[in-house]
Enzyme design. Structure first.
Site, PDB file in Angstrom:
ATOM      1  N   TYR A 188      -1.547  19.487 -40.675  1.00  0.00           N
ATOM      2  CA  TYR A 188      -2.032  18.173 -41.641  1.00  0.00           C
ATOM      3  C   TYR A 188      -2.929  17.649 -42.631  1.00  0.00           C
ATOM      4  O   TYR A 188      -3.049  16.028 -42.174  1.00  0.00           O
ATOM      5  CB  TYR A 188      -1.056  17.446 -40.583  1.00  0.00           C
ATOM      6  CG  TYR A 188      -0.014  17.082 -40.340  1.00  0.00           C
ATOM      7  CD1 TYR A 188       1.549  17.638 -40.512  1.00  0.00           C
ATOM      8  CD2 TYR A 188      -0.124  17.658 -38.933  1.00  0.00           C
ATOM      9  CE1 TYR A 188       2.478  17.474 -39.862  1.00  0.00           C
ATOM     10  CE2 TYR A 188       0.884  17.895 -37.666  1.00  0.00           C
ATOM     11  CZ  TYR A 188       2.364  17.928 -38.195  1.00  0.00           C
ATOM     12  OH  TYR A 188       3.353  18.756 -37.632  1.00  0.00           O
TER      13      TYR A 188
ATOM     14  N   ASP B 211      -2.756  15.098 -37.373  1.00  0.00           N
ATOM     15  CA  ASP B 211      -2.733  13.504 -38.286  1.00  0.00           C
ATOM     16  C   ASP B 211      -0.655  13.510 -38.662  1.00  0.00           C
ATOM     17  O   ASP B 211      -1.229  13.780 -40.269  1.00  0.00           O
ATOM     18  CB  ASP B 211      -4.138  12.753 -39.000  1.00  0.00           C
ATOM     19  CG  ASP B 211      -3.557  11.516 -39.911  1.00  0.00           C
ATOM     20  OD1 ASP B 211      -3.147  10.862 -39.477  1.00  0.00           O
ATOM     21  OD2 ASP B 211      -4.563  10.896 -40.631  1.00  0.00           O
TER      22      ASP B 211
ATOM     23  N   CYS C 286      -4.330 -11.533 -54.625  1.00  0.00           N
ATOM     24  CA  CYS C 286      -3.168 -11.276 -53.161  1.00  0.00           C
ATOM     25  C   CYS C 286      -5.141 -11.283 -52.080  1.00  0.00           C
ATOM     26  O   CYS C 286      -5.958 -10.564 -51.895  1.00  0.00           O
ATOM     27  CB  CYS C 286      -3.204  -9.762 -52.557  1.00  0.00           C
ATOM     28  SG  CYS C 286      -2.938  -9.153 -51.440  1.00  0.00           S
TER      29      CYS C 286
ATOM     30  N   GLN D 293      -7.461   6.990 -48.081  1.00  0.00           N
ATOM     31  CA  GLN D 293      -7.144   5.887 -46.584  1.00  0.00           C
ATOM     32  C   GLN D 293      -7.573   4.482 -48.136  1.00  0.00           C
ATOM     33  O   GLN D 293      -8.783   4.431 -48.870  1.00  0.00           O
ATOM     34  CB  GLN D 293      -7.742   6.111 -46.066  1.00  0.00           C
ATOM     35  CG  GLN D 293      -7.131   6.935 -44.796  1.00  0.00           C
ATOM     36  CD  GLN D 293      -5.872   6.407 -44.319  1.00  0.00           C
ATOM     37  OE1 GLN D 293      -5.819   5.445 -44.229  1.00  0.00           O
ATOM     38  NE2 GLN D 293      -5.549   7.156 -43.059  1.00  0.00           N
TER      39      GLN D 293
ATOM     40  N   CYS E  93      -0.045   7.177 -37.345  1.00  0.00           N
ATOM     41  CA  CYS E  93       0.468   5.905 -38.005  1.00  0.00           C
ATOM     42  C   CYS E  93       1.872   5.189 -37.203  1.00  0.00           C
ATOM     43  O   CYS E  93       1.707   4.394 -38.190  1.00  0.00           O
ATOM     44  CB  CYS E  93       0.181   6.370 -39.681  1.00  0.00           C
ATOM     45  SG  CYS E  93       1.844   7.399 -39.821  1.00  0.00           S
TER      46      CYS E  93
ATOM     47  N   GLU F  86      -2.848  23.086 -44.366  1.00  0.00           N
ATOM     48  CA  GLU F  86      -1.860  21.749 -44.801  1.00  0.00           C
ATOM     49  C   GLU F  86      -0.416  22.613 -46.035  1.00  0.00           C
ATOM     50  O   GLU F  86      -1.094  23.403 -46.585  1.00  0.00           O
ATOM     51  CB  GLU F  86      -2.830  20.836 -46.160  1.00  0.00           C
ATOM     52  CG  GLU F  86      -2.581  19.532 -46.799  1.00  0.00           C
ATOM     53  CD  GLU F  86      -0.912  18.313 -46.094  1.00  0.00           C
ATOM     54  OE1 GLU F  86       0.159  18.635 -47.288  1.00  0.00           O
ATOM     55  OE2 GLU F  86      -1.399  18.879 -45.700  1.00  0.00           O
TER      56      GLU F  86
ATOM     57  N   CYS G  94      -1.522 -18.122 -48.927  1.00  0.00           N
ATOM     58  CA  CYS G  94      -0.893 -17.347 -49.926  1.00  0.00           C
ATOM     59  C   CYS G  94       0.365 -17.955 -50.784  1.00  0.00           C
ATOM     60  O   CYS G  94       1.255 -17.847 -49.393  1.00  0.00           O
ATOM     61  CB  CYS G  94      -1.246 -16.054 -48.928  1.00  0.00           C
ATOM     62  SG  CYS G  94       0.499 -14.682 -50.379  1.00  0.00           S
TER      63      CYS G  94
END
Length: 422
Positions: free
Chosen positions: A282, A351, A129, A253, A378, A303, A46
């Site tokens: 969530y 989540d 990339c 995602q 996450c 939500e 890269c």
């Protein structure tokens, strides 16, 4: 050959490829096979390594990287429960199915596109990339070359002149559908019909093109105004046997292969038998809740974002799932209301964002007293913090499964199972 037939075959081949990799992952959790891909190291060829700031682990083999990420999770979580091996990828390259490029000018006023260098506002030209979908990079390159022939100027932040600011491309991993979003500084787009025709002729696999108008001076990519230039204005993708509608601003995602493994693991940990009442906090566009609904008695999903709730309802209708109901509310308030109304909940799925959950939310969760909590995280740091808080409220972590959603980067996700101590 007819372009539509060729495009259809390409989509079917891609669908098969995604299925094969997903199935392979289920067998080995990403620790065997594709050894050639795993052993590439030393910057992976890269040209932008250590400049763009995204892929911090390109100087490691993939095995070394997975081991490092597992150590990071173990250091945080092993005092609470057993940390399982990282669920990695069979082929950890070109996994991002959402690709965005900044358009601008170099010092010689030539049109370039790419990303901003880490901790700067200098535009780094990027041709390709290693973690972005290859077809998306090709389309961006085509658009860059077309600007010259159509005499369309890239936006210049210094002067405020120019038209094209960003290009966003979203691709369905399992369907092969492609959306191109042209983000312009003005709604006036000269020769836009001819431009779109030429772009789709060069890439017949494109299924929709949307113009987004962003005339603001902040760093947000998308503005509030949209105009569909070609196709339906959205794409569809499949995840865990369900179909999801993806609009330009929809949350979905960026690594669908790993998302599928993450969600399947979360639902498996929930231990559903078809009779349970599940709360999905969530819930976003309803992904996890809809997958869980196939195995539960009913799902209550909450939500606070109204656009996400609308997408979630559309996704439920698309998949003809009738045992899920969506609520627009603060997640903590919703849990308190459920507890006050005496609603019995068997499983809580959550989540939260990187900041984790608030103590108010976790207190409300404990008051609701579900038998099991499945926490998708996450950020392992806030996961550990929240698990420690829930321990004081009568919950014990049983196991945690790290999932490598973003190979070559420093990020790691995890899904943890907590059980109420009787």
């Amino acid at each position: 050959m007819d372009e539509r037939k060729e495009s259809g075959r390409t989509a079917k081949n891609l669908h098969r490829k995604c299925r094969q990799e997903s199935n392979g992952l289920a067998k080995n959790d990403g620790h065997r096979g594709a050894s050639e891909n795993r052993k590439k190291a030393s910057g992976q060829g890269c040209a932008h390594f250590k400049k763009c700031g995204s892929c911090k682990y390109l100087d490691m083999s993939y095995e070394e990287q997975l081991a490092k990420k597992r150590r990071e999770v173990r250091e945080l979580m092993e005092k609470h429960c057993k940390v399982k091996p990282v669920i990695g990828m069979e082929n950890p390259f070109h996994y991002r199915h959402k690709v965005q490029a900044v358009f601008g000018l170099d010092q010689k006023k030539h049109i370039i596109s790419g990303v901003y260098e880490e901790k700067s506002h200098r535009l780094l030209p990027v041709e390709s990339c290693l973690i972005e979908d290859e077809k998306s990079d090709e389309i961006i390159s085509t658009i860059r070359s077309m600007l010259r022939s159509f005499k369309i100027k890239a936006y210049d932040e210094d002067t405020g002149y120019g038209l094209l600011r960003y290009v966003l491309i979203r691709k369905g991993c399992f369907t092969g559908e492609i959306m191109v979003v042209l983000v312009t500084a003005s709604p006036v787009f000269p020769s836009k019909r001819n431009f779109v025709d030429a772009l789709c002729k060069a890439h017949p696999e494109i299924t929709t093109v949307v113009q987004n108008v962003n005339d603001r001076s902040d760093s947000l990519i998308l503005g509030a105004r949209y105009q569909v230039l070609y196709g339906k204005g959205y794409i569809m993708d499949e995840l865990c046997g369900l179909r999801f509608r993806i609009s330009p601003a929809s949350f979905y995602q960026v690594n669908p292969l790993q998302a599928q493994k993450l969600y399947e693991k979360a639902v498996a940990l929930a231990g559903l038998s078809g009779r349970e009442t599940v709360v999905d906090a969530y819930c976003g566009t309803g992904t996890i809740g809809l997958i869980a609904a196939k195995h539960a008695g009913r799902v209550l999903a909450v939500e606070s974002n109204p656009e996400a709730v609308r997408d979630a309802i559309s996704n439920a209708k698309e998949n003809r799932i009738g045992n899920i109901r969506f609520y627009r509310d603060d997640a903590g308030n919703f849990l308190q209301s459920c507890a006050a109304d005496g609603i019995s909940v068997d499983v809580l799925l959550l989540d939260p964002p990187r900041a984790g959950s608030s103590e108010e939310f976790l207190t409300a969760a404990a008051e609701l007293a579900p038998g099991r909590i499945v926490y998708v995280s996450c950020n392992p740091v806030t996961l550990e913090r929240d698990v420690a808080f829930l321990k004081k409220k009568g919950y014990r972590a049983q196991e945690v499964h790290p999932v490598d959603m973003f190979p070559w980067t420093g990020s790691i996700e995890a899904v943890a199972l907590l059980s109420r101590i009787k």
